[in-house]
Structures are given as C-alpha cells and as structure tokens.
Design a protein around this motif. Structure first.
Motif, PDB file in Angstrom:
ATOM      1  N   ILE A  31       0.829  -1.209   0.000  1.00 52.76           N
ATOM      2  CA  ILE A  31       0.000   0.000   0.000  1.00 52.76           C
ATOM      3  C   ILE A  31       0.860   1.253   0.000  1.00 52.76           C
ATOM      4  CG2 ILE A  31      -1.639   1.365   1.372  1.00 52.76           C
ATOM      5  CD1 ILE A  31      -2.866  -1.289   2.320  1.00 52.76           C
ATOM      6  N   THR A  32       1.841   1.313   0.910  1.00 48.54           N
ATOM      7  CA  THR A  32       2.596   2.555   1.102  1.00 48.54           C
ATOM      8  C   THR A  32       3.667   2.788   0.039  1.00 48.54           C
ATOM      9  OG1 THR A  32       4.103   1.382   2.623  1.00 48.54           O
ATOM     10  CG2 THR A  32       2.226   2.562   3.592  1.00 48.54           C
ATOM     11  N   GLY A  33       4.487   1.759  -0.229  1.00 56.20           N
ATOM     12  CA  GLY A  33       5.638   1.965  -1.105  1.00 56.20           C
ATOM     13  C   GLY A  33       5.383   1.742  -2.578  1.00 56.20           C
ATOM     14  N   ILE A  34       4.319   0.984  -2.912  1.00 53.10           N
ATOM     15  CA  ILE A  34       4.042   0.691  -4.316  1.00 53.10           C
ATOM     16  C   ILE A  34       2.813   1.465  -4.793  1.00 53.10           C
ATOM     17  CG2 ILE A  34       3.666  -1.101  -6.034  1.00 53.10           C
ATOM     18  CD1 ILE A  34       6.347  -1.324  -4.545  1.00 53.10           C
ATOM     19  N   ALA A  35       1.644   1.165  -4.217  1.00 50.90           N
ATOM     20  CA  ALA A  35       0.400   1.758  -4.709  1.00 50.90           C
ATOM     21  C   ALA A  35       0.283   3.239  -4.364  1.00 50.90           C
ATOM     22  CB  ALA A  35      -0.795   0.985  -4.156  1.00 50.90           C
ATOM     23  N   LEU A  36       0.309   3.568  -3.075  1.00 48.69           N
ATOM     24  CA  LEU A  36       0.082   4.950  -2.658  1.00 48.69           C
ATOM     25  C   LEU A  36       1.194   5.871  -3.126  1.00 48.69           C
ATOM     26  CD1 LEU A  36      -1.759   6.859  -1.127  1.00 48.69           C
ATOM     27  CD2 LEU A  36      -0.519   6.297   0.981  1.00 48.69           C
ATOM     28  N   PHE A  37       2.441   5.444  -2.975  1.00 44.06           N
ATOM     29  CA  PHE A  37       3.567   6.294  -3.383  1.00 44.06           C
ATOM     30  C   PHE A  37       3.487   6.633  -4.865  1.00 44.06           C
ATOM     31  CE2 PHE A  37       7.895   6.648  -5.140  1.00 44.06           C
ATOM     32  CZ  PHE A  37       8.342   7.750  -4.444  1.00 44.06           C
ATOM     33  N   ASN A  38       3.269   5.613  -5.708  1.00 37.61           N
ATOM     34  CA  ASN A  38       3.215   5.863  -7.147  1.00 37.61           C
ATOM     35  C   ASN A  38       1.993   6.683  -7.544  1.00 37.61           C
ATOM     36  OD1 ASN A  38       5.405   4.323  -8.861  1.00 37.61           O
ATOM     37  ND2 ASN A  38       4.931   3.021  -7.120  1.00 37.61           N
ATOM     38  N   PHE A  39       0.844   6.401  -6.914  1.00 38.37           N
ATOM     39  CA  PHE A  39      -0.354   7.180  -7.212  1.00 38.37           C
ATOM     40  C   PHE A  39      -0.150   8.654  -6.861  1.00 38.37           C
ATOM     41  CE2 PHE A  39      -4.349   9.082  -5.712  1.00 38.37           C
ATOM     42  CZ  PHE A  39      -5.091   9.034  -6.885  1.00 38.37           C
ATOM     43  N   LEU A  40       0.417   8.926  -5.685  1.00 39.02           N
ATOM     44  CA  LEU A  40       0.639  10.308  -5.261  1.00 39.02           C
ATOM     45  C   LEU A  40       1.674  11.005  -6.136  1.00 39.02           C
ATOM     46  CD1 LEU A  40       0.626   9.844  -1.378  1.00 39.02           C
ATOM     47  CD2 LEU A  40      -1.091  11.054  -2.746  1.00 39.02           C
TER      48      LEU A  40
END
Length: 298
Positions: free
Chosen positions: A80-89
């Motif tokens: 969630i934090t390093g792959i999905a959320l980081f890239n989305f943000l």
C-alpha cells in the motif's frame, strides 16, 4: 562476492546503483507515460516486477518465500505505502506541480525517514550523520534552484505539491515498515509480495480510469517499460529493501538524494541537456552529505 554485498560497503554500492537506476527512470518514463496513463504504466510495471520476483524467490528460496499469516499485515502495508500509494501520489501530484517542486519535495524524504525511524524504531543519527543529511538537503536545493535565489522565492505550491509531500511520507513509512518485515523475511520475498499487492491496487485504480487491457506502446515505449521493470523496478527495489534491512531506513534514505544528480547526468548524456557549474557544485554537496551520513562514528 555475495557476502560482500551484505557488508556496509557492499550495500553502499548497491544503494548508489539504485539511485542511478531511479535517476534514469524519469528519462524512461518520458516515453511510456506519453503513450499510457501514469497509473496504467505503474500497474503494468509492478505487475511484471511481482511476477519476475515471485518466480525468482521460489527458485532461490522454494516454499520458504511464501509469507506466513503473521507476516501478511506487514507485506500488505508495504504494498500500500511503497508501491500503490507512493506511485499514485507521485504520478497524480506531478500533473499539478512542476519538476522543480517535485525535486525539492523529494529531498524532504530522507529527513522524514530519519525522523520516523527515530520515533518508531529508536534509530538515532549521530551529529555527523545529521550534518550529512543537512548538507545533502542543501545540495539538492542548489541543484533544483540552479544556484538562483529567485527560483526558490518564486516557488508556488498547490494540491499537487501536497500530494508530492505526502508521497515522501508514504515512502518513509514504507522504509520503516520494511525494516520490521525483513527481520523475518528476505528482502527478495518482501519486495516480490509487496509488488504484487501494490500491482493489484494500481490495477483497481487503472480500471476506474478506464483501462480495458489494451496496451499500445511504440518500440521505444516497450524498451522504456523493460527498463522500468528490470532496472528501476526489480533490481532497484530489491537493492533498496536489502539496503534498508542492513543499514536501517534512516541511513539508506540519504541515498535518495543521489537520484536528482543521477537524473541530471543521464539527461546530459542521453538527451544532451546542458549542466551548469551550480548543478555540479550541488551534486558535490549531495555526495559529501551522503558520505557523512554513512559514517558510523560521531
């Protein structure tokens, strides 16, 4: 040779190579995101990364690479934090921001990671290492502003910049969680399963954006995607997590400041962009700061 890369000196080399690979990611992404949406690009990238790393983990570790039930919350948090959320943000924020603001806000990452590591993992930086963080941060400012105070005073911030700042917080949380997860799991397995979780979340977002499975990429688009999967994806993320497991998140994070230096050098070599003496001076400050931060004695 393998044992060497488990030593601090070996990890420094891997983290430097990681920064170089991530510096080249911006050049590669320039082709891909011009042909696919940023979120779709991120999904395809990490879907491929997760498949490759899971197969490699099974080949090297066998069934030992399968996460145990008690490890699942940590792996999901990493995805969630390093792959999905980081890239989305990052991808969403850069649409509304500028390259200058993005580079400047990226420099906040090592400081954020050091603070979180001190707060949550009780990892403390020595005075020399704190000085290294400060010098490296100042070097990033010099590179971004190209030595001009007017660039900094002329900065304006919007919702995109808030997203970019939150991306750095997300990455810091990812690094801190990774330190805990990799106490009971190899860096390879943790990277593989976290990439799979992140890819699933990014796929859901891509579907909401209208992705229907069609992938229309030019030759250079496919070459760029291959680099983003193998170079700045598989290798870089594995090396990063390995570095975090050996050094801790606060000392590994300082290498993130090499990314804009590597990106500038690669842009000069590959895209024939000009480089100023101010940028060279800033790069030297960053390298000096990284050196100080990687020293143990205070």
């Amino acid at each position: 040779m393998i044992q060497f890369f488990n030593t601090e000196r070996g990890v420094y080399i891997l983290l430097t190579l990681t920064a170089i690979l991530w510096g080249g990611n911006a050049v590669a992404a320039k082709y891909t995101v011009g042909e696919l949406s940023p979120v779709t690009t991120a999904f395809l990238r990490f879907a491929a990364v997760s498949v490759i790393l899971i197969l490699l983990a099974f080949y090297i570790e066998g069934r030992k690479c399968l996460p145990r039930r008690e490890q699942l919350p940590g792996i999901i948090a990493l995805g969630i934090t390093g792959i999905a959320l980081f890239n989305f943000l990052i991808y969403s924020g850069v649409k509304l921001s500028t390259a200058t603001n993005m580079s400047l806000l990226n420099a906040v990452g090592p400081v954020t990671t050091a603070c979180l590591a001190a707060l949550l993992l009780n990892e403390r930086l020595t005075f020399r290492q704190l000085a290294g963080v400060a010098i490296s941060f100042f070097g990033v400012i010099v590179v971004v502003a190209n030595g001009s105070l007017a660039v900094l005073t002329g900065l304006s911030f919007n919702i995109g910049d808030i997203m970019l700042a939150l991306a750095q917080v997300s990455w810091a949380v990812y690094s801190v969680i990774g330190r805990k997860v990799m106490r009971t799991m190899s860096a390879l397995a943790a990277t593989a399963w976290a990439s799979a979780v992140g890819a699933l979340i990014l796929f859901a977002i891509a579907r909401m954006e209208g992705f229907n499975g069609a992938i229309a990429l030019s030759f250079f688009g496919w070459v760029s995607m291959a680099y983003m999967v193998l170079g700045s994806g598989c290798l870089a993320f594995f090396w990063w997590n390995h570095g975090v497991s050996v050094l801790g998140p606060h000392r590994a994070a300082i290498f993130m400041n090499i990314v804009p230096v590597a990106g500038t050098i690669l842009a000069v070599l590959l895209v024939n962009e000009a480089v100023s003496w101010q940028q060279i001076a800033g790069a030297m400050l960053i390298i000096s700061g990284v050196y100080l931060t990687t020293q143990n004695s205070g």
